[in-house]
Design an enzyme around this catalytic site. Structure first.
Site, PDB file in Angstrom:
ATOM      1  N   ASP A   8       0.813  -1.226   0.000  1.00 52.47           N
ATOM      2  CA  ASP A   8       0.000   0.000   0.000  1.00 52.47           C
ATOM      3  C   ASP A   8       0.841   1.268   0.000  1.00 52.47           C
ATOM      4  O   ASP A   8       0.444   2.296   0.554  1.00 52.47           O
ATOM      5  CB  ASP A   8      -0.960   0.021   1.214  1.00 52.47           C
ATOM      6  CG  ASP A   8      -1.905  -1.167   1.202  1.00 52.47           C
ATOM      7  OD1 ASP A   8      -2.281  -1.598   0.099  1.00 52.47           O
ATOM      8  OD2 ASP A   8      -2.255  -1.657   2.288  1.00 52.47           O
ATOM      9  N   LYS A  11       1.768   2.163  -5.022  1.00 53.89           N
ATOM     10  CA  LYS A  11       2.315   1.588  -6.267  1.00 53.89           C
ATOM     11  C   LYS A  11       1.382   1.849  -7.443  1.00 53.89           C
ATOM     12  O   LYS A  11       1.841   2.075  -8.560  1.00 53.89           O
ATOM     13  CB  LYS A  11       2.523   0.069  -6.096  1.00 53.89           C
ATOM     14  CG  LYS A  11       3.526  -0.285  -5.011  1.00 53.89           C
ATOM     15  CD  LYS A  11       3.669  -1.785  -4.849  1.00 53.89           C
ATOM     16  CE  LYS A  11       2.431  -2.467  -4.317  1.00 53.89           C
ATOM     17  NZ  LYS A  11       2.051  -2.059  -2.938  1.00 53.89           N
ATOM     18  N   GLY A  12       0.052   1.810  -7.173  1.00 53.28           N
ATOM     19  CA  GLY A  12      -0.921   2.049  -8.252  1.00 53.28           C
ATOM     20  C   GLY A  12      -0.696   3.407  -8.887  1.00 53.28           C
ATOM     21  O   GLY A  12      -0.605   3.538 -10.102  1.00 53.28           O
ATOM     22  N   GLY A  35      -4.498  -4.349  -3.827  1.00 52.56           N
ATOM     23  CA  GLY A  35      -5.477  -3.315  -4.147  1.00 52.56           C
ATOM     24  C   GLY A  35      -4.707  -2.068  -4.523  1.00 52.56           C
ATOM     25  O   GLY A  35      -4.075  -1.455  -3.661  1.00 52.56           O
ATOM     26  N   HIS A  36      -4.691  -1.754  -5.816  1.00 58.32           N
ATOM     27  CA  HIS A  36      -3.901  -0.613  -6.300  1.00 58.32           C
ATOM     28  C   HIS A  36      -4.846   0.487  -6.761  1.00 58.32           C
ATOM     29  O   HIS A  36      -5.683   0.266  -7.635  1.00 58.32           O
ATOM     30  CB  HIS A  36      -2.975  -1.046  -7.441  1.00 58.32           C
ATOM     31  CG  HIS A  36      -1.951  -2.059  -7.009  1.00 58.32           C
ATOM     32  ND1 HIS A  36      -1.039  -2.618  -7.856  1.00 58.32           N
ATOM     33  CD2 HIS A  36      -1.699  -2.597  -5.793  1.00 58.32           C
ATOM     34  CE1 HIS A  36      -0.272  -3.462  -7.185  1.00 58.32           C
ATOM     35  NE2 HIS A  36      -0.662  -3.469  -5.933  1.00 58.32           N
ATOM     36  N   GLN A 218       1.996  -6.073  -3.257  1.00 59.73           N
ATOM     37  CA  GLN A 218       2.456  -6.214  -1.869  1.00 59.73           C
ATOM     38  C   GLN A 218       3.754  -5.402  -1.677  1.00 59.73           C
ATOM     39  O   GLN A 218       3.924  -4.403  -2.346  1.00 59.73           O
ATOM     40  CB  GLN A 218       2.650  -7.688  -1.479  1.00 59.73           C
ATOM     41  CG  GLN A 218       1.355  -8.450  -1.299  1.00 59.73           C
ATOM     42  CD  GLN A 218       0.699  -8.879  -2.602  1.00 59.73           C
ATOM     43  OE1 GLN A 218       1.334  -9.454  -3.452  1.00 59.73           O
ATOM     44  NE2 GLN A 218      -0.570  -8.592  -2.759  1.00 59.73           N
ATOM     45  N   GLY A 409      -0.065  13.810  -3.292  1.00 58.86           N
ATOM     46  CA  GLY A 409      -1.511  13.698  -3.415  1.00 58.86           C
ATOM     47  C   GLY A 409      -1.820  12.537  -4.328  1.00 58.86           C
ATOM     48  O   GLY A 409      -0.926  12.025  -5.015  1.00 58.86           O
TER      49      GLY A 409
HETATM   50  P1  GDP Z   1      -0.769   0.341  -3.520  1.00 59.19           P
HETATM   51  O1  GDP Z   1      -1.366  -0.921  -3.032  1.00 59.19           O
HETATM   52  O2  GDP Z   1       0.692   0.442  -3.252  1.00 59.19           O
HETATM   53  O3  GDP Z   1      -1.105   0.650  -4.947  1.00 59.19           O
HETATM   54  O4  GDP Z   1      -1.441   1.515  -2.650  1.00 59.19           O
HETATM   55  P2  GDP Z   1      -3.015   1.671  -2.317  1.00 59.19           P
HETATM   56  O5  GDP Z   1      -3.698   2.141  -3.535  1.00 59.19           O
HETATM   57  O6  GDP Z   1      -3.534   0.453  -1.649  1.00 59.19           O
HETATM   58  O7  GDP Z   1      -2.972   2.785  -1.203  1.00 59.19           O
HETATM   59  C1  GDP Z   1      -2.406   4.041  -1.431  1.00 59.19           C
HETATM   60  C2  GDP Z   1      -3.493   5.109  -1.179  1.00 59.19           C
HETATM   61  O8  GDP Z   1      -2.879   6.392  -1.095  1.00 59.19           O
HETATM   62  C3  GDP Z   1      -4.497   5.216  -2.313  1.00 59.19           C
HETATM   63  O9  GDP Z   1      -5.735   5.577  -1.768  1.00 59.19           O
HETATM   64  C4  GDP Z   1      -3.936   6.341  -3.174  1.00 59.19           C
HETATM   65  O10 GDP Z   1      -4.945   7.022  -3.922  1.00 59.19           O
HETATM   66  C5  GDP Z   1      -3.360   7.251  -2.134  1.00 59.19           C
HETATM   67  N1  GDP Z   1      -2.172   8.022  -2.552  1.00 59.19           N
HETATM   68  C6  GDP Z   1      -1.168   7.663  -3.395  1.00 59.19           C
HETATM   69  N2  GDP Z   1      -0.205   8.615  -3.408  1.00 59.19           N
HETATM   70  C7  GDP Z   1      -0.608   9.585  -2.564  1.00 59.19           C
HETATM   71  C8  GDP Z   1      -0.008  10.808  -2.106  1.00 59.19           C
HETATM   72  O11 GDP Z   1       1.086  11.188  -2.489  1.00 59.19           O
HETATM   73  N3  GDP Z   1      -0.709  11.536  -1.177  1.00 59.19           N
HETATM   74  C9  GDP Z   1      -1.928  11.130  -0.701  1.00 59.19           C
HETATM   75  N4  GDP Z   1      -2.519  11.899   0.208  1.00 59.19           N
HETATM   76  N5  GDP Z   1      -2.518   9.978  -1.100  1.00 59.19           N
HETATM   77  C10 GDP Z   1      -1.843   9.216  -2.001  1.00 59.19           C
HETATM   78  P1  IMO Z   2      -0.888  -4.181  -2.240  1.00 57.04           P
HETATM   79  O1  IMO Z   2      -0.443  -4.736  -3.553  1.00 57.04           O
HETATM   80  C1  IMO Z   2      -0.881  -4.554   2.108  1.00 57.04           C
HETATM   81  C2  IMO Z   2      -0.971  -8.604   3.743  1.00 57.04           C
HETATM   82  C3  IMO Z   2      -2.220  -9.025   4.499  1.00 57.04           C
HETATM   83  C4  IMO Z   2      -1.617  -9.971   5.508  1.00 57.04           C
HETATM   84  C5  IMO Z   2      -0.518 -10.666   4.721  1.00 57.04           C
HETATM   85  C6  IMO Z   2      -0.930 -12.018   4.159  1.00 57.04           C
HETATM   86  O2  IMO Z   2      -2.179  -3.459  -2.281  1.00 57.04           O
HETATM   87  O3  IMO Z   2       0.208  -3.394  -1.600  1.00 57.04           O
HETATM   88  P2  IMO Z   2      -2.498 -12.737   2.127  1.00 57.04           P
HETATM   89  O4  IMO Z   2      -3.957 -12.488   1.891  1.00 57.04           O
HETATM   90  O5  IMO Z   2      -1.606 -12.196   1.066  1.00 57.04           O
HETATM   91  O6  IMO Z   2      -2.191 -14.164   2.446  1.00 57.04           O
HETATM   92  O7  IMO Z   2      -2.181 -11.918   3.486  1.00 57.04           O
HETATM   93  O8  IMO Z   2      -0.196  -9.789   3.642  1.00 57.04           O
HETATM   94  N1  IMO Z   2      -1.203  -8.108   2.369  1.00 57.04           N
HETATM   95  C7  IMO Z   2      -1.124  -6.815   2.024  1.00 57.04           C
HETATM   96  N2  IMO Z   2      -0.910  -5.719   2.772  1.00 57.04           N
HETATM   97  N3  IMO Z   2      -0.995  -4.448   0.766  1.00 57.04           N
HETATM   98  C8  IMO Z   2      -1.180  -5.542  -0.008  1.00 57.04           C
HETATM   99  O9  IMO Z   2      -1.191  -5.485  -1.352  1.00 57.04           O
HETATM  100  C9  IMO Z   2      -1.294  -6.797   0.619  1.00 57.04           C
HETATM  101  N4  IMO Z   2      -1.492  -8.062   0.177  1.00 57.04           N
HETATM  102  C10 IMO Z   2      -1.422  -8.844   1.251  1.00 57.04           C
HETATM  103  O10 IMO Z   2      -2.853  -7.926   5.111  1.00 57.04           O
HETATM  104  O11 IMO Z   2      -0.997  -9.231   6.541  1.00 57.04           O
HETATM  105 MG    MG Z   3      -2.915  -1.605  -1.824  1.00 56.71          MG
END
Ligand code: GDP
Ligand code: IMO
Ligand code: MG
Length: 442
Positions: A8, A11-12, A35-36, A218, A409
């Site tokens: 999280d 990366k998305g 979840g990206h 991840q 952002g």
């Molecule tokens: P990922 O799994 O690495 O793709 O990240 P996620 O999408 O799960 O979580 C990142 C969250 O932060 C998302 O809701 C993005 O829209 C948000 N986001 C990404 N970059 C920024 C940033 O620079 N500032 C803020 N405030 N939000 C961001």
């Molecule tokens: P993205 O790509 C954050 C975590 C779960 C749990 C552990 C094992 O959005 O960054 P699993 O279901 O993979 O067997 O769970 O890994 N986990 C993540 N945490 N971002 C993710 O993906 C994750 N994918 C799995 O919360 O701790």
């Molecule tokens: Mg994510």
């Protein structure tokens, strides 16, 4: 491009940014646990399996052989994109990726329950059990789905085998083989036009000198081999995993980009030395909207951990970093960075391999002044408050890696590109500079 923390990291957003100059984007590990999020103007896309490059109509997107595919979720995701007028014609699925079955999801949830206080805190998406079957050599692959006659026999055997586990070990009702077979035969037909020999397709693109981006899911600390075992996922999110999971050789990778938040978050169980409690944790969670994209769970929040950062630089061979969510720190009067751990009275500068030692690590902090000014409208390093620049310089110094991108952002334009992360010079403005922290090195 890989996650440098516990997932999280944003990366998305960074994939979407880099996809502008990519001909192909490849996911090589993980499944629908990811979840990206990509924000484009007033639209928010939440992608689980489909590479974030899909929003560019000419970019080919590959779900590689190292991924695990839950067809029901994938097909739903494809439909959601089409509803938003995004074409999925350029989406290709590896024939050797493994398939998540209903029994995988059931076993994931039931085994977590059985573990009680030792649970991992998985996403409950059946990821671990799907990879376990792959290792046990009882998995169903996409190529099996394509061969209807074989599939019937393979599934009937697998469902009977898993029903015994569901009933005897977990006290759950058995699955009806006919229902599952009918369901998966239908998925197979829907997916068929997208199924390819992905390693060959990627190799052809390499031969044509196309730009290929490997989008990690991840993060480094969730890596099965090099993460904080057992609180990890079941695949290899580190840079090396991109080769295994897409069927390419390591020599074709030009640059490795890590994505890290300006602070740290973690979802699920497991030690987290810089985890905070109280008003600062609440502020990070609120300002950063730290709730899981896949499960909606609240993410645990804490200060930036440079021990982990340095580990990510080493394990992935990072060329540069993208630091995201700097704007979340805007209102803080002071900001801490963990520079080492105290472990049983001694200073520890490297991530310990033992889970119980890691759980005993206490963070040792360096405190920097905050900037207490909004940054989300800054578009160049010159626009940033001096303290924000100092914070970034400090991160680059202590991790000995240049910072190529700063994100302020969720939208595409809320970004400062310090150096071209793909082709750019290896030394960036926010480079480390013969760090004073070298004393603590190798
Ligand atoms: P990922 O799994 O690495 O793709 O990240 P996620 O999408 O799960 O979580 C990142 C969250 O932060 C998302 O809701 C993005 O829209 C948000 N986001 C990404 N970059 C920024 C940033 O620079 N500032 C803020 N405030 N939000 C961001
Ligand atoms: P993205 O790509 C954050 C975590 C779960 C749990 C552990 C094992 O959005 O960054 P699993 O279901 O993979 O067997 O769970 O890994 N986990 C993540 N945490 N971002 C993710 O993906 C994750 N994918 C799995 O919360 O701790
Ligand atoms: Mg994510």
């Amino acid at each position: 491009m890989i996650g440098a923390q516990w997932g999280d990291e944003g990366k998305g957003k960074i994939t979407d940014l880099l996809s502008r100059s990519a001909d192909m984007v490849v996911r090589s590990q993980g499944g629908v646990n990811a979840g990206h999020t990509v924000v484009v103007q007033d639209q928010t896309f939440k992608l689980h399996l489909i590479p974030s490059g899909i929003l560019y109509p000419d970019t080919e997107c590959i779900i590689g052989s190292g991924t695990v595919i839950d067809p029901s979720v994938l097909l739903e995701e494809m439909q959601q994109l089409r509803d938003l007028k995004v074409s999925t014609e350029n989406l290709f699925i590896s024939q050797t990726a493994h398939v998540t079955m209903p029994y995988h999801r059931l076993i994931d949830k039931a085994s977590e329950e059985k573990r009680g206080k030792h649970k991992i805190g998985t996403t409950g998406r059946g990821i671990g059990p799907t990879y376990a079957d792959k290792s046990e050599r009882t998995g169903i692959r996409i190529i099996d789905l394509m061969n209807t006659d074989d599939l019937r026999a393979k599934l009937a055997w697998a469902i009977n085998y898993k029903n015994a586990i569901l009933e005897k070990l977990y006290n759950l009702p058995p699955l009806n083989p006919e229902t599952v077979i009918t369901e998966y035969l239908d998925y197979a037909e829907q997916l068929r036009p997208h199924v390819v020999d992905s390693s060959l397709k990627i190799y052809k693109a390499i031969r044509q000198k196309k730009n290929i981006l490997f989008e990690g899911a991840q993060g480094t600390l969730l890596d099965l081999d090099h993460g904080t075992y057992p609180y990890v996922t079941s695949s290899n999110p580190i840079a090396g995993g991109a080769c295994v999971g897409s069927g390419i050789g390591p020599t074709v990778i030009d640059r490795v980009i890590g994505v890290a938040k300006a602070y740290t978050t973690r979802v699920g169980e497991g030690p987290f030395p810089t985890e905070l409690e109280g008003p600062i944790e609440q502020l990070l969670c609120d300002r950063g909207a730290e709730f899981g994209t896949t499960t909606g769970r609240r993410r645990r929040c804490g200060w930036f951990d440079a021990v982990i950062g340095r580990y990510a630089v080493r394990i992935n061979g990072l060329d540069c970093l993208a630091i995201t969510k700097l704007d979340v720190l805007d209102t803080l009067p002071e900001i801490k960075v963990c520079v080492a751990y105290e472990l049983d009275g001694k200073t520890c500068r490297h991530l310990p391999s033992s889970a119980s030692e890691f759980a005993r690590c206490q963070p040792m902090y360096h405190t920097l002044p905050g900037w207490e000014k909004p940054t989300s409208d800054c578009r160049s390093l010159d626009d940033l408050p001096e303290q924000a620049l100092d914070y970034l310089r400090f991160l680059a110094e202590i991790m000995e890696v240049p910072i190529a991108i700063v994100s302020l952002g969720a939208s595409r334009d809320q970004t400062i590109i310090v150096e071209d992360p793909i082709h750019g010079p290896k030394r960036a403005l926010l480079d480390h500079n013969g760090s004073p922290w070298d004393a603590m090195t190798y």
